[in-house]
Each structure stands twice: as structure tokens, then as C-alpha cells.
Design an enzyme around this catalytic site. Structure first.
Site, PDB file in Angstrom:
ATOM      1  N   GLU A   1      -0.999   1.564  -5.137  1.00  0.00           N
ATOM      2  CA  GLU A   1      -0.815   0.303  -4.417  1.00  0.00           C
ATOM      3  C   GLU A   1      -0.851  -0.867  -5.408  1.00  0.00           C
ATOM      4  OE1 GLU A   1      -4.189   0.653  -1.743  1.00  0.00           O
ATOM      5  OE2 GLU A   1      -3.835   2.811  -1.817  1.00  0.00           O
TER       6      GLU A   1
ATOM      7  N   HIS B   1       0.849  -1.197   0.000  1.00  0.00           N
ATOM      8  CA  HIS B   1       0.000   0.000   0.000  1.00  0.00           C
ATOM      9  C   HIS B   1       0.894   1.261   0.000  1.00  0.00           C
ATOM     10  CE1 HIS B   1      -2.984   2.892   1.390  1.00  0.00           C
ATOM     11  NE2 HIS B   1      -3.916   1.982   1.472  1.00  0.00           N
TER      12      HIS B   1
HETATM   13  O1  TA6 Z   1      -6.055   2.977  -0.354  1.00  0.00           O
HETATM   14  C1  TA6 Z   1      -7.249   2.314  -0.277  1.00  0.00           C
HETATM   15  C2  TA6 Z   1      -7.817   2.401   1.133  1.00  0.00           C
HETATM   16  O2  TA6 Z   1      -8.583   1.249   1.400  1.00  0.00           O
HETATM   17  C3  TA6 Z   1      -8.641   3.682   1.294  1.00  0.00           C
HETATM   18  O3  TA6 Z   1     -10.017   3.403   1.245  1.00  0.00           O
HETATM   19  C4  TA6 Z   1      -8.196   4.229   2.647  1.00  0.00           C
HETATM   20  O4  TA6 Z   1      -8.972   3.643   3.691  1.00  0.00           O
HETATM   21  C5  TA6 Z   1      -6.739   3.786   2.662  1.00  0.00           C
HETATM   22  O5  TA6 Z   1      -6.764   2.459   2.142  1.00  0.00           O
HETATM   23  C6  TA6 Z   1      -6.043   3.891   4.007  1.00  0.00           C
HETATM   24  O6  TA6 Z   1      -6.496   2.891   4.880  1.00  0.00           O
HETATM   25  P1  TA6 Z   1      -5.946   2.923   6.410  1.00  0.00           P
HETATM   26  O7  TA6 Z   1      -6.598   1.759   7.075  1.00  0.00           O
HETATM   27  O8  TA6 Z   1      -4.449   2.796   6.349  1.00  0.00           O
HETATM   28  O9  TA6 Z   1      -6.358   4.269   6.930  1.00  0.00           O
END
Ligand code: TA6
Length: 299
Positions: A268, A165
């Protein structure tokens, strides 16, 4: 032997040593070119990557907490076995666990490599009843490469999602572009109907949260403000998620500064939709290589 002792076992003078990231055990990788990276044991989380010029290529929030068990905001969170929300904690179980050091090396081509692993234990099996072993190999050279292996160490098949990510630093999100997604099918997490991406260049003027499936193995993040392109080459990871929280969502994230959305974009790489099925004794490998290019340079 405590974890720090095993951490010491990875050290190679001048190439791999201790790093302090808010009190979490971490290692620093230093390449002969002057490039450097940091890797926290928690989540096998790359928290920094700088080129020989010292420029940060990854984004790390100034508000991120570095507490055991709390997700780090920025760098490269490892997502497994669930992407996003679901029966498990958001983005799964791997990113908040302490991984253990496995090995390190300086390879013949000078790449500095550190390998960490996470094995299912009683606590993890209580949350997700599938024995597994993860291994992340981080290699720093004139590129940064991350190879994630998932092994089914149980006796029954399981299905999982996995992703890196990655938070990239950009000079200004208003000028940033993600190139290479045209033609890929997408599912939008903000309510737009699924479809085929038609834009050659994905620009940003609002919250963006979109899963692209079956994406070609090279995509780029253009950052005209820094006259830089970040080339992302993936193997075994068919999907890409692009995320920027924009103003309102950024305000809701306590571990992200209100204006930090302007200097970050998540691109990601992973295997998300459909999940990957893994037979007992089988192993899945996904790899992503990041390379920073000067604007206009070939590659
Ligand atoms: O990047 C996709 C995602 O699922 C977004 O919807 C946002 O929630 C991001 O990840 C960050 O997630 P986190 O749990 O690290 O705040």
C-alpha cells in the site's frame, strides 16, 4: 440526473463502458493493447486490472461482498482521511461512499482515463467536520496509474492520512518478495518493536502488517511462480504498508476465503505517518504507477 446517467456520460465506445461488479455501478476501461481495468463508483475502487495477456494483476476475493456501503475485499481501496483503526470507521470514509463521475478521455498516447470525485456532504461532515474534495484519476495504458488529489475546501486547516491499499495477486505468497524497503524505518502493527528494515527482500512466512516510512519511490513485488515482477512507482506518497493476513487472520475475515491469503499481498502506498496538514484552499496530490514486468526484464 441520476448517477447512472452521469456514468453514461463517461462512456467512450470501445474504451469506456459499463461493467457489472456484483450490482455496484462500475465502468470498464479497455486499452488498445487489450489491457483492461474495472472501476466501481463506490469508493472509486479499482476492482480489476488485467494485462494484454489477460492475467489478473490485482487480487479480488471471491468472498468479497459488492453491496452499497460495504468495503470491497481486494483491488485498490482508497483510504481517507484515516488509515487503519481510529475515531472514524476502519480506513476512513472514502471507500464506502458513492463517488461521482467527473470526466473521461483517451489521451494522445492512447491512455484511457476516468476521473471520479467525492465531496464532503452533510453526512460526511457530521462524521469528520472538515470540508474536502477528493479526486481519483485512473489511467490505463501499458501501466495502471492512480492519482489521488485531496483539496481542503473549508476555511480551517485539517490533517489527514491517505493511501491506495492495493491488493496484488501472486501465484504463491510463499515465493513472493517485496524489494526496496531496506533502510526504511518501520512500525510493526503486530507488536514487534519499531526499527530499520534490514532485509533487501521481504519474504512471507507468517502474518505481516508493517508500516514503512520514508520509502524510496520505487518498490517491487517479485512473483517467481508467475515469473513476473510488479513495479510500483510512487510520487508524493512517502509511506508503504505491507500486509498479508496469513492463516489465522484470514480465517477471521468473512470476506476472504480461508486459503486466499496464499494468492495475495497488499503493498500500500500512501501518506500515513505523519498525517498531512492541509491549509484552506490547498491541494495534496499522491500518485502511484503500477507496471508488470517479465522476470529479469529491466525497469
Ligand atoms: O493493510 C493494513 C491493514 O490496516 C491491516 O491491519 C488489515 O486490517 C488491512 O488493513 C485490511 O483492513 P480492512 O479494514 O480492509 O479489513
Amino acid at each position: 440526473m441520476n448517477r447512472e446517467a452521469r456514468l453514461d456520460a463517461l462512456f467512450i465506445p470501445g474504451r469506456l463502458g459499463p461493467a457489472a461488479r456484483g450490482g455496484l455501478p462500475a465502468i470498464e476501461l479497455r486499452h488498445a493493447s487489450g489491457a483492461r481495468a474495472e472501476l466501481a463508483l463506490q469508493g472509486a475502487h479499482v476492482t480489476a486490472w488485467q494485462g494484454a495477456d489477460g492475467a489478473d494483476r490485482l487480487f479480488l476475493s471471491r468472498c468479497s461482498r459488492f453491496q452499497a456501503g460495504v468495503p470491497i475485499r481486494g483491488g485498490v481501496p482508497v483510504v481517507f482521511p484515516q488509515f487503519g483503526a481510529g475515531p472514524l470507521p476502519q480506513h476512513g470514509l472514502a471507500r464506502t461512499r458513492a463517488w461521482r463521475p467527473v470526466r473521461s478521455a483517451v489521451e494522445a498516447d492512447g491512455a484511457v482515463v476516468a476521473v471520479l470525485a467525492l465531496e464532503s456532504d452533510e453526512a460526511l461532515l457530521a462524521l469528520w467536520p472538515h470540508p474536502f474534495r477528493l479526486e481519483l484519476a485512473v489511467a490505463l495504458a501499458d501501466t495502471l496509474s492512480l492519482s489521488l488529489a485531496v483539496e481542503n475546501t473549508g476555511t480551517k486547516p485539517f490533517a489527514f492520512q491517505a493511501a491506495l491499499h492495493t491488493y496484488f495477486r501472486v501465484s504463491d505468497i510463499a515465493g513472493a518478495r517485496v524489494i526496496g524497503l531496506a533502510g526504511s524505518a518501520f512500525q510493526d502493527f503486530l507488536g514487534k518493536l519499531p526499527g530499520l528494515e534490514r532485509r533487501e527482500a521481504l519474504a512471507f512466512d507468517a502474518e505481516t502488517d508493517r508500516l514503512f516510512t520514508g520509502v524510496p519511490d520505487v518498490v517491487r513485488v517479485e512473483d517467481p511462480g508467475a515469473r513476473r515482477v510488479l513495479r510500483i512507482e510512487k510520487r508524493g506518497m512517502p509511506d508503504v504498508v505491507v500486509w498479508n493476513p496469513w492463516i489465522d487472520k484470514a480465517r477471521c475475515l468473512e470476506d476472504l476465503g480461508d486459503n486466499e491469503y496464499r494468492t495475495m499481498v497488499c503493498v500500500e502506498t500512501g501518506a500515513i505517518r505523519p498525517p498531512i496538514g492541509l491549509a484552506p484552499g490547498s491541494r495534496w496530490l499522491g500518485r502511484t504507477v503500477f507496471r508488470a514486468l517479465q522476470e529479469g526484464a529491466p525497469g
